[in-house]
Design a protein around this motif. Structure first.
Motif, PDB file in Angstrom:
ATOM      1  N   LEU A 344       1.134   7.542  -3.247  1.00  0.00           N
ATOM      2  CA  LEU A 344       1.554   6.415  -2.744  1.00  0.00           C
ATOM      3  C   LEU A 344       1.141   5.594  -2.929  1.00  0.00           C
ATOM      4  O   LEU A 344       1.341   3.886  -3.045  1.00  0.00           O
ATOM      5  CB  LEU A 344       1.133   6.957  -1.034  1.00  0.00           C
ATOM      6  CG  LEU A 344       1.958   8.079  -0.483  1.00  0.00           C
ATOM      7  CD1 LEU A 344       1.214   8.028   0.703  1.00  0.00           C
ATOM      8  CD2 LEU A 344       3.411   6.742   0.142  1.00  0.00           C
ATOM      9  N   ARG A 439      -4.602   3.352  10.429  1.00  0.00           N
ATOM     10  CA  ARG A 439      -3.654   3.208  10.595  1.00  0.00           C
ATOM     11  C   ARG A 439      -3.428   1.705  10.499  1.00  0.00           C
ATOM     12  O   ARG A 439      -1.807   1.635  10.222  1.00  0.00           O
ATOM     13  CB  ARG A 439      -3.477   3.212  12.447  1.00  0.00           C
ATOM     14  CG  ARG A 439      -4.212   4.583  13.054  1.00  0.00           C
ATOM     15  CD  ARG A 439      -3.974   5.067  14.149  1.00  0.00           C
ATOM     16  NE  ARG A 439      -3.906   6.025  14.683  1.00  0.00           N
ATOM     17  CZ  ARG A 439      -4.895   6.677  16.060  1.00  0.00           C
ATOM     18  NH1 ARG A 439      -5.340   5.217  16.778  1.00  0.00           N
ATOM     19  NH2 ARG A 439      -4.792   8.110  16.474  1.00  0.00           N
ATOM     20  N   ASN A 442      -1.829   1.577   7.245  1.00  0.00           N
ATOM     21  CA  ASN A 442       0.105   1.871   7.265  1.00  0.00           C
ATOM     22  C   ASN A 442       0.675   1.051   7.529  1.00  0.00           C
ATOM     23  O   ASN A 442       2.097   1.166   7.395  1.00  0.00           O
ATOM     24  CB  ASN A 442      -0.007   2.970   7.777  1.00  0.00           C
ATOM     25  CG  ASN A 442      -0.451   4.668   7.077  1.00  0.00           C
ATOM     26  OD1 ASN A 442      -0.885   3.987   5.786  1.00  0.00           O
ATOM     27  ND2 ASN A 442      -1.387   5.805   7.633  1.00  0.00           N
ATOM     28  N   ALA A 443       0.708   0.291   8.092  1.00  0.00           N
ATOM     29  CA  ALA A 443       1.576  -0.758   9.491  1.00  0.00           C
ATOM     30  C   ALA A 443       1.822  -2.145   8.445  1.00  0.00           C
ATOM     31  O   ALA A 443       2.712  -2.973   8.984  1.00  0.00           O
ATOM     32  CB  ALA A 443       1.691  -1.040  10.154  1.00  0.00           C
ATOM     33  N   GLY A 454       3.457  -1.008   2.823  1.00  0.00           N
ATOM     34  CA  GLY A 454       3.734   0.560   3.410  1.00  0.00           C
ATOM     35  C   GLY A 454       2.583   1.174   3.903  1.00  0.00           C
ATOM     36  O   GLY A 454       1.680   1.450   2.710  1.00  0.00           O
ATOM     37  N   ARG A 455       3.509   3.025   3.725  1.00  0.00           N
ATOM     38  CA  ARG A 455       2.386   3.633   4.428  1.00  0.00           C
ATOM     39  C   ARG A 455       1.515   4.103   2.186  1.00  0.00           C
ATOM     40  O   ARG A 455       1.835   3.850   1.973  1.00  0.00           O
ATOM     41  CB  ARG A 455       3.343   4.676   4.699  1.00  0.00           C
ATOM     42  CG  ARG A 455       1.663   6.076   4.911  1.00  0.00           C
ATOM     43  CD  ARG A 455       2.920   6.714   6.113  1.00  0.00           C
ATOM     44  NE  ARG A 455       3.607   7.733   5.385  1.00  0.00           N
ATOM     45  CZ  ARG A 455       4.374   8.869   4.733  1.00  0.00           C
ATOM     46  NH1 ARG A 455       2.803   9.505   4.519  1.00  0.00           N
ATOM     47  NH2 ARG A 455       5.619   9.143   4.146  1.00  0.00           N
ATOM     48  N   GLU A 459       0.671  10.848   7.133  1.00  0.00           N
ATOM     49  CA  GLU A 459       0.479  11.271   8.471  1.00  0.00           C
ATOM     50  C   GLU A 459      -0.610  12.701   8.766  1.00  0.00           C
ATOM     51  O   GLU A 459      -1.235  12.093   9.914  1.00  0.00           O
ATOM     52  CB  GLU A 459       1.750  11.158   9.192  1.00  0.00           C
ATOM     53  CG  GLU A 459       2.567   9.833   9.324  1.00  0.00           C
ATOM     54  CD  GLU A 459       1.469   8.366   9.867  1.00  0.00           C
ATOM     55  OE1 GLU A 459       1.057   9.501  10.625  1.00  0.00           O
ATOM     56  OE2 GLU A 459       1.973   7.472   9.346  1.00  0.00           O
TER      57      GLU A 459
END
Length: 551
Positions: A344, A439, A442-443, A454-455, A459
């Motif tokens: 990522l 969190r 990630n947003a 993005g993320r 998760e």
């Protein structure tokens, strides 16, 4: 006398003690301001000497060098360009001051000292190494009587009143105010109060950048009479903010609205502060990049994400060196999580097999442990060997090794060995804030990020943190962080904490763990202070680890 004055606020990122580099930065800001038609360039408190200087302030040779550098910088102003207002540490006889220097017409035209030392970090961090100066009078800048507020003077109505009564026409504040949630608004509100009290407009320039455990967030601004905001610079970035002022028929000064950049708030501001602190820790330390020990847990995932956002993926090396028996490392999917994290983020992942090293160490110490309980000594040895391995990798690269420990674990002594680390990004973030920040990231993608949109945290890693159990005898994470905040930041008594729902035996257990972890905390690496508390560093307690009764 003049009826127009253009003031450039040079929101700069000085390096503590790097006089030549800081002077060059000021020269560059002055050249840009001159090209934009400025009459006066205002730099933050400590812009020449850097801030915080700690005990460097007490070195006579350093203060000699500050004066020599200021004289050389003043000589540059003989070119007919803008005057300079520069913050610096300054010696006056046996006293040492936080000072503002007016450099104009080739000389140091005036010097003013901070008079009010209790500013609550609105203007500058508390520092008892400085001596308070006398109440100041205004200085003459191109025919305009300018009142100077240095550091904590912004928080004092007495200093502003003295300047107004002495004939000041306009106020200029030189600040080095560190980040904390809501503090940017505190600075503006303090300035509004000064403007309303004395009826004079005010411009304020704040330092920006990370230094030691401080993160200065910028956010320079200008207020017209009545407290109207007419100019505002961004947070967390160097910037030259130009404001133009005109004298009215009643001799008062006003400015039309200039550049206005709305400040970031909430989680974005907190994340940006961590990015800036890390970026400057690397840049000012001359490191090519960082090494992060990746476990697949949330703390290491967020640390890696902040590092990539601050530096770019090419300057971040993630290393997975699992410890046999570690709760996270023992999970079958932790290797997959580590691989997904680096995928990522786009950074590199190296795997190091510690098994042979740990086996050799266990074999070496087996006779000493024979017939007795190790008392966790073997586990601590393994953690130290892992830390030493990561430190060796970082040292071989010349990189900065990052600790991934958060504030909660540091306070309770639940962190892996940190002695080889150079910087602890999450050191002032409790576990609940780590989860919230992950969190948010990630947003969202913060301004200035060099990482991906993005993320960035899988998760499954977030879900694992939500389900993670705290060590036996400790409450859930939310209650634990509330207890620690009340105990250490709020100064609450056991009875106060009981009123907030914390059992007496839990309070006693947590307090004992905090006391026993003090020696380890003193060996821990520095990290950015981002708490609201005026003194947000981890509390210093007696390091013996014995019983310290609360009641």
């Amino acid at each position: 006398m003049t009826d127009r004055l253009s003031i450039a606020l040079a929101q700069a990122d000085p390096a503590a003690g790097s006089l030549a580099a800081n002077a060059d930065r000021i020269r560059a800001a002055r050249a840009e301001a001159a090209a934009r038609g400025a009459d006066l360039v205002v730099c933050p408190a400590g812009a020449l000497s850097g801030v915080p200087l700690l005990d460097l302030i007490a070195q006579p040779a350093f203060l000699d060098a500050v004066e020599a550098t200021a004289q050389a910088l003043a000589a540059d102003t003989a070119d007919g360009g803008p005057a300079l207002l520069v913050g610096a540490s300054w010696r006056d006889g046996a006293k040492r001051h936080n000072a503002a220097l007016l450099l104009d017409a080739g000389k140091i035209a005036a010097v003013r000292f901070q008079a009010e030392m209790g500013g609550g970090e609105i203007g500058a961090p508390e520092d008892d190494r400085y001596d308070a100066g006398p109440m100041p009078g205004p200085v003459n800048v191109r025919g305009v009587r300018v009142g100077l507020l240095v550091g904590g003077d912004l928080a004092s109505a007495d200093v502003t009143e003295t300047l107004a009564e002495s004939g000041a026409e306009l106020l200029v504040a030189l600040l080095a105010s560190p980040f904390a949630p809501g503090r940017a608004d505190d600075r503006v509100q303090a300035a509004v109060a000064r403007v309303v009290e004395c009826g004079l407009p005010l411009v304020a320039v704040n330092a920006v950048g990370g230094e030691d455990e401080r993160v200065f967030d910028g956010g320079s601004f200008a207020l017209a009479s009545g407290g109207r905001l007419v100019a505002q610079a961004p947070l967390f970035a160097e910037h030259l903010l130009l404001s133009r002022w005109e004298r009215g028929d009643d001799d008062s000064w006003d400015s039309s609205q200039a550049e206005m950049i709305a400040p970031v708030e909430g989680a974005e501001a907190l994340y940006s502060a961590l990015m800036l602190g890390l970026r400057d820790a690397v840049a000012k330390g001359g490191a090519p990049g960082v090494v992060v020990g990746l476990t697949g847990g949330l703390d290491s995932a967020l640390t890696a994400a902040i590092a990539v956002d601050a530096l770019g993926p090419e300057r971040v090396l993630a290393v997975r060196a699992p410890l046999p028996g570690s709760e996270i490392d023992a999970l079958a999917d932790s290797l997959d999580d580590a691989a997904e994290i680096v995928e990522l983020l786009g950074c590199r992942l190296d795997n190091v097999a510690l098994g042979p090293v740990l086996k050799a160490a266990d074999s070496l110490l087996a006779p000493a442990f024979a017939g007795r309980e190790s008392g966790g000594a073997a586990d601590r040895l393994h953690a130290r060997l892992r830390a030493a391995t990561l430190a060796a990798l970082a040292e071989r690269m010349g990189a900065l090794l990052l600790s991934t420990a958060d504030r909660t674990d540091r306070l309770l002594g639940l962190v892996p060995e940190e002695s080889g680390c150079g910087y602890a990004v999450l050191a002032d973030l409790p576990k609940t804030a780590v989860l919230e920040l992950a969190r948010w990231r990630n947003a969202n993608q913060p301004a200035g990020s060099r990482g991906p949109a993005g993320r960035v945290v899988p998760e499954r890693v977030l879900a694992r943190r939500l389900k993670a159990a705290t060590p036996a005898g400790l409450p859930p994470v939310e209650a634990l962080d509330d207890l620690l905040a009340g105990l250490l930041d709020g100064g609450l008594s056991p009875s106060d904490l009981a009123g907030r729902g914390h059992a007496a035996e839990t309070v006693d257990l947590v307090w004992r763990m905090v006391v026993q972890a003090e020696a380890d905390r003193r060996r821990a690496p520095p990290g950015p202070r981002v708490s609201r508390q005026a003194v947000a560093r981890l509390r210093r307690l007696p390091a013996g680890g014995g019983v310290i009764d609360l009641a």
